[in-house]
Every structure is written in structure tokens, then in C-alpha cells.
Design a protein around this motif. Structure first.
Motif, PDB file in Angstrom:
ATOM      1  N   GLU A  91      80.665   8.361 -21.972  1.00 50.51           N
ATOM      2  CA  GLU A  91      79.244   8.257 -22.322  1.00 50.51           C
ATOM      3  C   GLU A  91      78.912   9.205 -23.474  1.00 50.51           C
ATOM      4  O   GLU A  91      78.192   8.843 -24.411  1.00 50.51           O
ATOM      5  CB  GLU A  91      78.395   8.578 -21.090  1.00 50.51           C
ATOM      6  CG  GLU A  91      76.929   8.311 -21.242  1.00 50.51           C
ATOM      7  CD  GLU A  91      76.147   8.603 -19.971  1.00 50.51           C
ATOM      8  OE1 GLU A  91      74.913   8.649 -20.072  1.00 50.51           O
ATOM      9  OE2 GLU A  91      76.746   8.801 -18.898  1.00 50.51           O
ATOM     10  N   LEU A  92      79.460  10.419 -23.415  1.00 47.55           N
ATOM     11  CA  LEU A  92      79.267  11.374 -24.506  1.00 47.55           C
ATOM     12  C   LEU A  92      79.856  10.814 -25.800  1.00 47.55           C
ATOM     13  O   LEU A  92      79.247  10.912 -26.862  1.00 47.55           O
ATOM     14  CB  LEU A  92      79.898  12.728 -24.163  1.00 47.55           C
ATOM     15  CG  LEU A  92      79.751  13.823 -25.218  1.00 47.55           C
ATOM     16  CD1 LEU A  92      78.284  14.159 -25.467  1.00 47.55           C
ATOM     17  CD2 LEU A  92      80.527  15.070 -24.791  1.00 47.55           C
ATOM     18  N   ALA A  93      81.018  10.193 -25.699  1.00 49.11           N
ATOM     19  CA  ALA A  93      81.673   9.608 -26.879  1.00 49.11           C
ATOM     20  C   ALA A  93      80.785   8.533 -27.514  1.00 49.11           C
ATOM     21  O   ALA A  93      80.671   8.464 -28.740  1.00 49.11           O
ATOM     22  CB  ALA A  93      83.030   9.013 -26.489  1.00 49.11           C
ATOM     23  N   ARG A  94      80.139   7.720 -26.682  1.00 52.24           N
ATOM     24  CA  ARG A  94      79.221   6.703 -27.232  1.00 52.24           C
ATOM     25  C   ARG A  94      78.057   7.357 -27.971  1.00 52.24           C
ATOM     26  O   ARG A  94      77.636   6.893 -29.027  1.00 52.24           O
ATOM     27  CB  ARG A  94      78.713   5.783 -26.120  1.00 52.24           C
ATOM     28  CG  ARG A  94      79.726   4.746 -25.684  1.00 52.24           C
ATOM     29  CD  ARG A  94      79.126   3.679 -24.776  1.00 52.24           C
ATOM     30  NE  ARG A  94      78.591   4.203 -23.520  1.00 52.24           N
ATOM     31  CZ  ARG A  94      79.336   4.481 -22.435  1.00 52.24           C
ATOM     32  NH1 ARG A  94      80.643   4.285 -22.463  1.00 52.24           N
ATOM     33  NH2 ARG A  94      78.782   4.937 -21.340  1.00 52.24           N
ATOM     34  N   LEU A  95      77.545   8.452 -27.438  1.00 51.74           N
ATOM     35  CA  LEU A  95      76.429   9.151 -28.085  1.00 51.74           C
ATOM     36  C   LEU A  95      76.855   9.790 -29.407  1.00 51.74           C
ATOM     37  O   LEU A  95      76.076   9.842 -30.355  1.00 51.74           O
ATOM     38  CB  LEU A  95      75.865  10.242 -27.161  1.00 51.74           C
ATOM     39  CG  LEU A  95      75.121   9.773 -25.922  1.00 51.74           C
ATOM     40  CD1 LEU A  95      74.839  10.952 -24.997  1.00 51.74           C
ATOM     41  CD2 LEU A  95      73.840   9.074 -26.309  1.00 51.74           C
ATOM     42  N   LEU A  96      78.099  10.264 -29.461  1.00 48.87           N
ATOM     43  CA  LEU A  96      78.574  10.979 -30.641  1.00 48.87           C
ATOM     44  C   LEU A  96      79.287  10.083 -31.648  1.00 48.87           C
ATOM     45  O   LEU A  96      79.586  10.507 -32.758  1.00 48.87           O
ATOM     46  CB  LEU A  96      79.508  12.120 -30.224  1.00 48.87           C
ATOM     47  CG  LEU A  96      78.890  13.174 -29.291  1.00 48.87           C
ATOM     48  CD1 LEU A  96      79.917  14.213 -28.914  1.00 48.87           C
ATOM     49  CD2 LEU A  96      77.660  13.810 -29.915  1.00 48.87           C
ATOM     50  N   GLY A  97      79.586   8.863 -31.255  1.00 52.76           N
ATOM     51  CA  GLY A  97      80.195   7.916 -32.186  1.00 52.76           C
ATOM     52  C   GLY A  97      81.682   7.699 -32.025  1.00 52.76           C
ATOM     53  O   GLY A  97      82.219   6.742 -32.564  1.00 52.76           O
ATOM     54  N   SER A  98      82.371   8.592 -31.294  1.00 57.98           N
ATOM     55  CA  SER A  98      83.803   8.374 -31.070  1.00 57.98           C
ATOM     56  C   SER A  98      84.307   9.274 -29.945  1.00 57.98           C
ATOM     57  O   SER A  98      83.760  10.338 -29.683  1.00 57.98           O
ATOM     58  CB  SER A  98      84.611   8.637 -32.341  1.00 57.98           C
ATOM     59  OG  SER A  98      84.741  10.019 -32.573  1.00 57.98           O
ATOM     60  N   ARG A  99      85.405   8.816 -29.324  1.00 57.75           N
ATOM     61  CA  ARG A  99      86.050   9.613 -28.269  1.00 57.75           C
ATOM     62  C   ARG A  99      86.643  10.888 -28.865  1.00 57.75           C
ATOM     63  O   ARG A  99      86.600  11.954 -28.250  1.00 57.75           O
ATOM     64  CB  ARG A  99      87.130   8.795 -27.563  1.00 57.75           C
ATOM     65  CG  ARG A  99      86.572   7.624 -26.763  1.00 57.75           C
ATOM     66  CD  ARG A  99      87.677   6.833 -26.072  1.00 57.75           C
ATOM     67  NE  ARG A  99      88.358   7.575 -25.020  1.00 57.75           N
ATOM     68  CZ  ARG A  99      87.932   7.653 -23.757  1.00 57.75           C
ATOM     69  NH1 ARG A  99      86.836   7.017 -23.397  1.00 57.75           N
ATOM     70  NH2 ARG A  99      88.614   8.340 -22.875  1.00 57.75           N
TER      71      ARG A  99
END
Length: 141
Positions: A91-99
Motif C-alpha cells: 500500500e505504501l508502494a502504491r502511494l509512493l509510486g514504486s515498491r
């Protein structure tokens, strides 16, 4: 004995048995004293109400001196959100744009930028001030 003058009534009342809190024993005593007021909180401006307020103030001052709370840094807050609030690194990766970006931030290799802070704050309802606090990166250690 301590003399207290209330603004509302402009008379002097006596507050008995209030003393500075300097030791753990003093702290335990003060906690026991205020505990008895919680069943029926005294009215403001009465001698018991003034004593209750003074004891709470003294307890708070002692606890701030004795048990200081250090602010959590933004990476610790993100880890807590993931483990304790049901959020995920995905979920954090989606918010930040990438894993990769999420991994870099969680491993302290890259700092959060303002746009990321705003996105996390809005999505996860975390205060911006907590996420914008300074924190150490891996290369700072």
C-alpha cells in the motif's frame, strides 16, 4: 498549607497537604491522592477542586521530567502504521509510486519528500508534522 485565590470568587481558600513531587514515592502518593477524585471529580473553584488541579499539574510536571517521551521519527511511524494499523508495504508502494521507493524509505536509504508526506498523510490519516520531522538516514549513521 497553600493559599489559593480564585478569580471567579476573589476569596482565599486553603489547600491542604500538597507538596512538590521529587521522588517515586512522592509520585505514588500523588497518584493515589488524585485517584480518589476520579470517582467524583470535585467542583472547580472549591478547595478540593483546587487541590485536584494542583496535584494533576504537579504530577504532569514530574512525569515530563522523569519520563520524557522522545518523538518517533517518520520511518518508525511508517513501520508502526504497517504493523499496528493494518497497512502494508504494498500500500505504501502504491502511494509512493514504486515498491523500490517504499523499500528505500523504510530502510532509510532515501528521505521522504513533501509530495510523499502529503500523500501518506492524506491516505493514512497521519499528521503531516509527524511525517515531516527530521530523521536519520542510513548514510548518516
Amino acid at each position: 498549607m497553600m493559599q489559593i485565590e480564585t478569580d471567579a470568587v476573589r476569596h482565599t481558600e486553603t489547600v491542604k497537604d500538597v507538596r512538590p513531587i521529587r521522588t517515586a514515592d512522592d509520585h505514588r502518593w500523588a497518584l493515589a491522592e488524585v485517584d480518589r477524585y476520579f470517582a467524583k471529580e470535585p467542583d472547580v473553584g472549591t478547595p478540593d477542586g483546587d487541590r485536584f488541579e494542583i496535584l494533576l499539574t504537579l504530577i504532569a510536571a514530574y512525569e515530563e521530567r522523569t519520563f520524557p517521551i522522545t518523538a518517533a521519527d517518520p520511518v518508525e511511524i511508517l513501520h508502526a502504521a504497517i504493523t499496528d494499523m493494518g497497512r502494508s508495504q504494498a500500500e505504501l508502494a502504491r502511494l509512493l509510486g514504486s515498491r523500490a521507493r517504499a523499500s528505500e524509505i523504510l530502510s532509510r536509504k532515501r528521505p521522504l519528500n513533501l509530495a510523499q508526506i502529503r500523500a501518506i498523510s492524506e491516505a493514512w490519516h497521519l499528521p503531516i508534522a509527524l511525517l515531516a520531522a527530521p530523521y536519520r538516514l542510513e548514510h548518516d549513521a
